[in-house]
Design an enzyme around this catalytic site. Structure first.
Site, PDB file in Angstrom:
ATOM      1  N   GLU A  89       0.852  -1.192   0.000  1.00  0.00           N
ATOM      2  CA  GLU A  89       0.000   0.000   0.000  1.00  0.00           C
ATOM      3  C   GLU A  89       0.883   1.235   0.000  1.00  0.00           C
ATOM      4  O   GLU A  89       1.722   1.412   0.886  1.00  0.00           O
ATOM      5  CB  GLU A  89      -0.913  -0.008   1.225  1.00  0.00           C
ATOM      6  CG  GLU A  89      -1.655   1.290   1.491  1.00  0.00           C
ATOM      7  CD  GLU A  89      -2.485   1.767   0.298  1.00  0.00           C
ATOM      8  OE1 GLU A  89      -2.323   2.947  -0.097  1.00  0.00           O
ATOM      9  OE2 GLU A  89      -3.270   0.964  -0.237  1.00  0.00           O
ATOM     10  N   ARG A 126     -16.832   4.091   6.224  1.00  0.00           N
ATOM     11  CA  ARG A 126     -15.782   3.386   5.479  1.00  0.00           C
ATOM     12  C   ARG A 126     -14.536   3.195   6.345  1.00  0.00           C
ATOM     13  O   ARG A 126     -13.889   2.132   6.308  1.00  0.00           O
ATOM     14  CB  ARG A 126     -15.426   4.168   4.217  1.00  0.00           C
ATOM     15  CG  ARG A 126     -14.350   3.522   3.365  1.00  0.00           C
ATOM     16  CD  ARG A 126     -14.001   4.396   2.173  1.00  0.00           C
ATOM     17  NE  ARG A 126     -15.099   4.476   1.238  1.00  0.00           N
ATOM     18  CZ  ARG A 126     -15.271   3.634   0.210  1.00  0.00           C
ATOM     19  NH1 ARG A 126     -14.410   2.648   0.017  1.00  0.00           N
ATOM     20  NH2 ARG A 126     -16.281   3.783  -0.607  1.00  0.00           N
ATOM     21  N   TYR A 134     -27.905   8.290   5.862  1.00  0.00           N
ATOM     22  CA  TYR A 134     -28.098   7.129   6.739  1.00  0.00           C
ATOM     23  C   TYR A 134     -27.128   7.212   7.913  1.00  0.00           C
ATOM     24  O   TYR A 134     -26.092   7.892   7.841  1.00  0.00           O
ATOM     25  CB  TYR A 134     -27.921   5.815   5.978  1.00  0.00           C
ATOM     26  CG  TYR A 134     -26.658   5.680   5.178  1.00  0.00           C
ATOM     27  CD1 TYR A 134     -25.442   5.304   5.760  1.00  0.00           C
ATOM     28  CD2 TYR A 134     -26.672   5.894   3.794  1.00  0.00           C
ATOM     29  CE1 TYR A 134     -24.299   5.166   5.008  1.00  0.00           C
ATOM     30  CE2 TYR A 134     -25.519   5.754   3.031  1.00  0.00           C
ATOM     31  CZ  TYR A 134     -24.339   5.388   3.641  1.00  0.00           C
ATOM     32  OH  TYR A 134     -23.203   5.249   2.889  1.00  0.00           O
ATOM     33  N   ASP A 179     -12.462  -1.797  -7.907  1.00  0.00           N
ATOM     34  CA  ASP A 179     -12.498  -0.639  -8.800  1.00  0.00           C
ATOM     35  C   ASP A 179     -11.419  -0.692  -9.878  1.00  0.00           C
ATOM     36  O   ASP A 179     -11.579  -0.096 -10.947  1.00  0.00           O
ATOM     37  CB  ASP A 179     -12.341   0.661  -8.000  1.00  0.00           C
ATOM     38  CG  ASP A 179     -13.626   1.084  -7.310  1.00  0.00           C
ATOM     39  OD1 ASP A 179     -14.663   0.430  -7.526  1.00  0.00           O
ATOM     40  OD2 ASP A 179     -13.592   2.082  -6.562  1.00  0.00           O
TER      41      ASP A 179
END
Length: 399
Positions: A34, A108, A220, A298
């Site tokens: 990463e 997230r 939400y 993605d």
């Protein structure tokens, strides 16, 4: 564990971390590269429907998400034209029981933190932050994946490389440099607010979907109900570097002045800090793998968020990928390309269908005039059960 059982995953987002856990559960050693020095929030809230949550539950994530993930009682479909609610689709614990897995709404960052904690605790996963994928070469023993940390380059011997590094994927650019993300013409404004900032009647455990002329709004609860996630989708232009930047609150407020009810405008006005995201998608790239290199999430199929399945499809990808590699390779690295080809074949038709559904739903949300009236009347006539049943093909999927 033998080095020939090592798989490198580029990218430590939701898809990459889930893939690492799924692959490790099948007996692989996993190295996650990463480029970020630390994992931080990107975006705000996520909806994780049963097709994806059951995978996370099977991987042991449920205890780590307790107190963070929220199971909403309903999805409330709201119409700006009608001035309020036109349908209420029941969710809650009963729906979770029927589906065999929960419907979650979650920040997230909370999901990524839970995944990272599980990855850090797993002895066969090596998460390398601040470490960027740079190149890959093929040879008789598999692949050598070159990583760069600062000015230092290092090779890692692996049987496969998985590009889970997002829509601007370096791995995809290595495989298919001609494939480039396409701007959709839509901007997502994302923000959060403390639930205490709204009257109590507006903070119940529900997903609100507001449909209006050329725009829509979703709200939400996240973070155990302590915050409200708000996403506003409007048309716009984008001609600057990157795909995200801080947004001027007055700009999004002005987009929702005309023909939008007071409740929707109140939600917009309650958010202090907005960030605007250009919505990019990928065309169908045809192939998701080349030899022992494959794409996930993605990087393979970035889609519009209007089916709330972007993260869900990446999580599904991870489960199918791990199963295909485990079933087809064993200790024989010669089987890796065929396993990755099988993974791509199993995933592509479903993902394309979800992409099409997301595009279609976005058009429906943004209808105006008589078409919006016909939409609202159709939703009312169908009723909650039939409306919710239209999602069964998504929610009932199992790896």
């Amino acid at each position: 564990m033998a080095v020939t059982r090592t798989i490198v995953v580029a990218g430590a987002g939701i898809g990459g971390l889930t893939a690492a856990l799924a692959l490790a559960a099948k007996g692989f050693r996993v190295v996650v590269m990463e480029k970020a020095e630390r994992l931080e929030e990107a975006g705000a809230g996520l909806q994780v429907s049963p097709n994806a949550s059951r995978i996370l539950v099977d991987l042991g994530l449920q205890p780590r998400l307790a107190g963070r993930a929220v199971t909403p009682e309903s999805i409330n479909i709201m119409s700006a034209r009608a001035g309020g609610e036109i349908a209420r689709l029941p969710l809650g614990e009963a729906a979770s029981f029927r589906a065999g897995a929960p419907y979650w709404v979650i920040h997230r960052a909370d999901l990524q933190a839970a995944l990272q904690a599980a990855v850090n605790d797993h002895p066969d996963i090596d998460l390398r932050l601040g470490c960027q994928f740079e190149d890959v070469t093929k040879h008789a023993k598999g692949l050598t994946v070159v990583q760069r940390r600062g000015n230092v380059r290092q090779g890692e011997l692996a049987v496969a490389l998985i590009g889970a590094d997002g829509i601007w994927s370096s791995v995809r650019n290595h495989l298919f440099p001609e494939v480039q993300p396409q701007f959709s013409g839509l901007i997502a404004w994302r923000g959060t607010l403390d639930a205490t900032a709204l009257p109590r009647e507006y903070t119940s455990l529900r997903v609100q979907l507001w449909m209006g002329p050329n725009a829509h709004l979703v709200a939400y609860p996240i973070s155990g109900g302590r915050q409200i996630n708000v996403v506003a989708i409007v048309p716009g232009t984008w001609n600057r570097p990157g795909w995200s930047e801080p947004g001027d609150p007055n700009e999004v407020k002005n987009a929702f002045v005309s023909k939008w009810p007071a409740t929707a405008r109140m939600l917009i006005g309650a958010v202090d800090g907005w960030r605007k995201w250009a919505l990019f998608t990928l065309p169908d790239i045809g192939a998701w793998n080349a030899g022992s290199i494959a794409l996930l999430g993605d990087a393979a199929h970035a889609m519009l968020p209007f089916a709330a399945q972007g993260a869900g499809m990446a999580i599904e990808d991870a489960a199918v990928l791990a199963s295909a590699l485990s079933d087809s390779t064993g200790e024989n690295i010669a089987g890796v390309p065929a396993a990755l080809q099988r993974y791509a074949r199993l995933r592509r038709s479903r993902v394309l269908r979800v992409q099409r559904a997301a595009r279609s739903q976005g058009r429906i949300y943004h209808l105006t005039g008589p078409a919006a009236l016909a939409r609202d009347l159709t939703i009312k006539a169908m009723g909650p059960k039939r409306m919710l049943a239209r999602q069964d093909w998504i929610y009932d999927w199992r790896a």
